[in-house]
Design a protein around this motif. Structure first.
Motif, short mmCIF file in Angstrom:
data_model
loop_
_atom_site.label_atom_id
_atom_site.label_comp_id
_atom_site.label_asym_id
_atom_site.label_seq_id
_atom_site.Cartn_x
_atom_site.Cartn_y
_atom_site.Cartn_z
N UNK A 3 0.83 -1.20 0.00
CA UNK A 3 0.00 0.00 0.00
C UNK A 3 0.86 1.24 0.00
N UNK A 4 0.24 2.35 0.27
CA UNK A 4 0.92 3.64 0.20
C UNK A 4 2.11 3.69 1.16
N UNK A 5 3.26 4.11 0.65
CA UNK A 5 4.46 4.26 1.46
C UNK A 5 5.31 3.01 1.58
N UNK A 6 4.75 1.84 1.21
CA UNK A 6 5.56 0.62 1.21
C UNK A 6 6.59 0.69 0.08
N UNK A 7 7.71 -0.01 0.26
CA UNK A 7 8.73 0.00 -0.78
C UNK A 7 8.63 -1.26 -1.64
N UNK A 8 8.69 -1.05 -2.95
CA UNK A 8 8.77 -2.14 -3.92
C UNK A 8 10.09 -1.96 -4.66
N UNK A 9 11.02 -2.88 -4.43
CA UNK A 9 12.35 -2.76 -5.05
C UNK A 9 12.40 -3.55 -6.35
N UNK A 10 13.16 -3.02 -7.32
CA UNK A 10 13.35 -3.69 -8.60
C UNK A 10 14.85 -3.88 -8.80
N UNK A 11 15.26 -5.12 -8.99
CA UNK A 11 16.66 -5.48 -9.22
C UNK A 11 16.70 -6.29 -10.50
N UNK A 12 16.96 -5.62 -11.61
CA UNK A 12 16.81 -6.28 -12.90
C UNK A 12 17.51 -5.49 -13.99
N UNK A 13 17.86 -6.21 -15.04
CA UNK A 13 18.30 -5.53 -16.26
C UNK A 13 17.10 -4.84 -16.89
N UNK A 30 8.79 3.19 -5.31
CA UNK A 30 9.61 2.32 -6.16
C UNK A 30 11.07 2.52 -5.80
N UNK A 31 11.78 1.42 -5.55
CA UNK A 31 13.21 1.48 -5.24
C UNK A 31 13.97 0.87 -6.41
N UNK A 32 14.71 1.68 -7.14
CA UNK A 32 15.50 1.18 -8.26
C UNK A 32 16.88 0.77 -7.78
N UNK A 33 17.11 -0.52 -7.64
CA UNK A 33 18.41 -1.02 -7.20
C UNK A 33 19.34 -1.17 -8.40
N UNK A 34 20.60 -0.87 -8.18
CA UNK A 34 21.60 -0.93 -9.25
C UNK A 34 21.82 -2.37 -9.69
N UNK A 35 21.49 -2.66 -10.94
CA UNK A 35 21.61 -4.02 -11.46
C UNK A 35 23.03 -4.50 -11.61
N UNK A 36 24.00 -3.61 -11.45
CA UNK A 36 25.42 -4.00 -11.56
C UNK A 36 26.04 -4.30 -10.20
N UNK A 37 25.28 -4.12 -9.14
CA UNK A 37 25.84 -4.34 -7.82
C UNK A 37 26.20 -5.81 -7.58
N UNK A 38 27.23 -6.01 -6.76
CA UNK A 38 27.60 -7.35 -6.29
C UNK A 38 26.78 -7.64 -5.03
N UNK A 39 26.78 -8.91 -4.54
CA UNK A 39 25.92 -9.26 -3.39
C UNK A 39 26.04 -8.32 -2.20
N UNK A 40 27.24 -7.93 -1.85
CA UNK A 40 27.41 -7.05 -0.67
C UNK A 40 26.68 -5.73 -0.88
N UNK A 41 26.76 -5.17 -2.08
CA UNK A 41 26.10 -3.90 -2.37
C UNK A 41 24.59 -4.06 -2.42
N UNK A 42 24.13 -5.16 -2.99
CA UNK A 42 22.70 -5.43 -3.02
C UNK A 42 22.14 -5.53 -1.61
N UNK A 43 22.88 -6.24 -0.75
CA UNK A 43 22.42 -6.39 0.63
C UNK A 43 22.34 -5.04 1.33
N UNK A 44 23.32 -4.18 1.06
CA UNK A 44 23.27 -2.82 1.62
C UNK A 44 22.03 -2.08 1.14
N UNK A 45 21.73 -2.14 -0.18
CA UNK A 45 20.58 -1.44 -0.73
C UNK A 45 19.27 -1.93 -0.14
N UNK A 46 19.15 -3.25 0.05
CA UNK A 46 17.94 -3.82 0.64
C UNK A 46 17.81 -3.45 2.10
N UNK A 47 18.91 -3.53 2.82
CA UNK A 47 18.87 -3.19 4.25
C UNK A 47 18.54 -1.71 4.44
#
Length: 554
Positions: A93-103, A122-139
């Motif tokens: 719903x309103x204010x919830x985050x929906x992240x996208x990690x994709x080409x 909408x959270x646009x995660x960098x599709x070039x990130x390595x696991x450590x960076x992805x985990x940071x973005x999600x956290x």
């Protein structure tokens, strides 16, 4: 004979008609987040409302890829179905985050519009990130749902996704759209300064920051592009009609997690009825130009590294590229010499190159220079776009006179709300009266912006302030130099000395003495590099083509 380019006075008159009292884009002053600033009077207030407006474009192409065509009607239906699924099945719903990690793919776009229809962020995660960076973005962003393609799903296997639901692009998204076809999401009560999107900064000097954009920010970008379309029509001798769909066709080659592709292409083109021609996969000159020719692309915004690949490519003449009328360079600096090489060797670039200056925190360009601007003021980045205030300020925060260098500061309805969950960084970047301190340094002369570099890149040599950009652009004029990077390295006496890393052109032979003399003829003695390293490999760059100076070894 039909006049194709009206006198400047005619274009100015049309623009004044549209932005003046009673005009479609009338500009007025209103309060925004506690500060008075210039805004468009008659504006949309929620990004998701653009879906309803887009129904008018019907079966026209919205997204085109190598093997798919998606109309506006199909996009609206898919976005609403996915929004209903996210709401009913996952409680978004309103204010919830929906992240996208994709080409880049059409499902990325559908996921964006679905989350906007719900008032989610909408959270646009960098599709070039390595696991450590992805985990940071999600956290950091704590999404309730993560939408991921197959390749990034493998990355998530090594990442703590906490309580987020993970949905796949290839299987889950089409399944949910099919299962919820014809359903509509619940209405959201959205205010225009509510959060809409989180995109991350480049992180070239530290950990990426989550830039929080509001509905106001994105919709101001939409009106900026609508007004550009009016200007294009006026210069072509046509009567502009913002209520009619645009026949322009835009090539998308940059990642969707960047403002160049999302805020300044996918979002406004839904509003204007224009087509987005999406290249997928790694950048490949032949694949891209095949799309340009087949789809009669009119506008292409490219990062300089893509333009450099064009210069290196043999066989451009086999493609019909006559449809291209705008070739915009953005996201990273490019020199006068580089633009000249493009004009000399690439026919469509001859009269089509434009340049701009912007950053993620500003949602779009701060200033834009068209072909005529670049001809009159080479090496500059044009004038501020509509509603943008621009000042050059000294270390004391006071505006400096025209022609003097200082920090570029800006205020407008395009400026982000804040950095997500980072009050300290926000307070450093945005003043109490909503001026953004960009961290870039430059000067304004005759109303035109010229950049000198980033404060963080500054080299301090014996008390002299040296910005790498000026040196890099001078060295770039040498025919043996494909690209270069200038950094400061420690010096026992001077504090720092200037070092240059040179990427040489294939088959070129050049020495440090030759380049030193070349630079000395163009720069003050203290700016001439004293340390040199030559390589044939590319310099480290991020997803938007910016140099990652922290990874450069002198």
């Amino acid at each position: 004979m039909t006049r194709t380019v009206p006198p400047q006075s005619d274009a100015d008159r049309v623009m004044a008609e549209h932005t003046g009292p009673g005009g479609r884009f009338e500009i007025v002053e209103e309060e925004v987040l506690g500060t008075r600033m210039r805004v468009i009077k008659n504006r949309t207030r929620a990004v998701g409302d653009l879906l309803t407006d887009a129904e008018a474009w019907g079966d026209r192409d919205y997204i085109v890829t190598l093997d798919r065509r998606i109309s506006f009607a199909e996009q609206v239906a898919s976005a609403r179905a996915l929004a209903a699924a996210l709401s009913e099945q996952y409680g978004i719903g309103q204010g919830d985050r929906v992240a996208i990690l994709s080409a880049n793919n059409p499902e990325w776009v559908t996921a964006f519009w679905a989350s906007q229809a719900l008032g989610a962020i909408t959270v646009g995660l960098n599709g070039w990130w390595v696991p450590r960076e992805v985990e940071y973005g999600l956290r950091h962003s704590t999404p309730a749902v993560v939408i991921v393609d197959a390749k990034r799903a493998a990355v998530l296997a090594d990442v703590d996704t906490a309580d987020a639901h993970v949905l796949t692009v290839e299987d889950d998204v089409p399944r949910l759209i099919s299962a919820f076809a014809g359903r509509t999401p619940p209405p959201a009560d959205i205010q225009e300064d509510d959060p809409s999107v989180i995109l991350f900064t480049s992180g070239t000097t530290g950990r990426p920051k989550g830039v929080l954009h509001s509905h106001r920010n994105l919709l101001a970008v939409v009106d900026h592009h609508r007004l550009i379309d009016v200007k294009i029509a006026a210069h072509a001798g046509r009567r502009p009609d913002p209520a009619s769909p645009s026949d322009l066709r835009y090539l998308l080659t940059s990642p969707l997690f960047h403002i160049a592709s999302l805020h300044n292409l996918v979002v406004p083109r839904l509003a204007t009825g224009s087509t987005v021609v999406m290249h997928q996969g790694a950048f490949d000159v032949d694949a891209v130009l095949t799309l340009v020719e087949r789809e009669r692309v009119t506008n292409w915004g490219a990062v300089p590294t893509m333009a450099s690949r064009l210069l290196e490519h043999d066989g451009l003449e086999k493609y019909d590229l006559s449809s291209l009328t705008t070739f915009a360079l953005a996201s990273a600096p490019s020199s006068v010499a580089f633009k000249d090489r493009l004009r000399e060797r690439i026919p469509f670039a001859r009269h089509a190159i434009s340049d701009s200056y912007g950053l993620t925190e500003c949602s779009t360009a701060i200033a834009v220079a068209g072909p005529a601007d670049l001809a009159r003021h080479p090496g500059t980045l044009g004038r501020p776009i509509m509603t943008v205030e621009l000042e050059i300020r000294g270390p004391d925060g006071i505006r400096v006179p025209d022609g003097e260098e200082g920090e570029v500061c800006t205020r407008s309805p395009f400026v982000m709300i804040r950095y997500w969950n980072d009050a300290e960084a926000t307070s450093r970047a945005i003043t109490a009266d909503r001026w953004l301190r960009t961290g870039d340094h430059g000067a304004v002369e005759d109303g035109v912006l010229r950049l000198t570099g980033r404060r963080s890149d500054l080299i301090l040599r014996g008390g002299e302030n040296i910005y790498p950009t000026e040196i890099e652009q001078a060295l770039d004029e040498h025919p043996a130099v494909t690209e270069c990077a200038v950094i400061g390295v420690q010096h026992s006496d001077l504090g720092q000395e200037v070092a240059a890393v040179i990427v040489t052109a294939p088959g070129a032979a050049v020495t440090d003495d030759e380049l030193r003399d070349f630079a000395a003829a163009r720069l003050s003695y203290f700016k001439v590099p004293t340390r040199w390293r030559f390589t044939t490999g590319p310099l480290p760059r991020n997803a938007t083509g910016k140099l990652i100076r922290t990874k450069i070894i002198a």
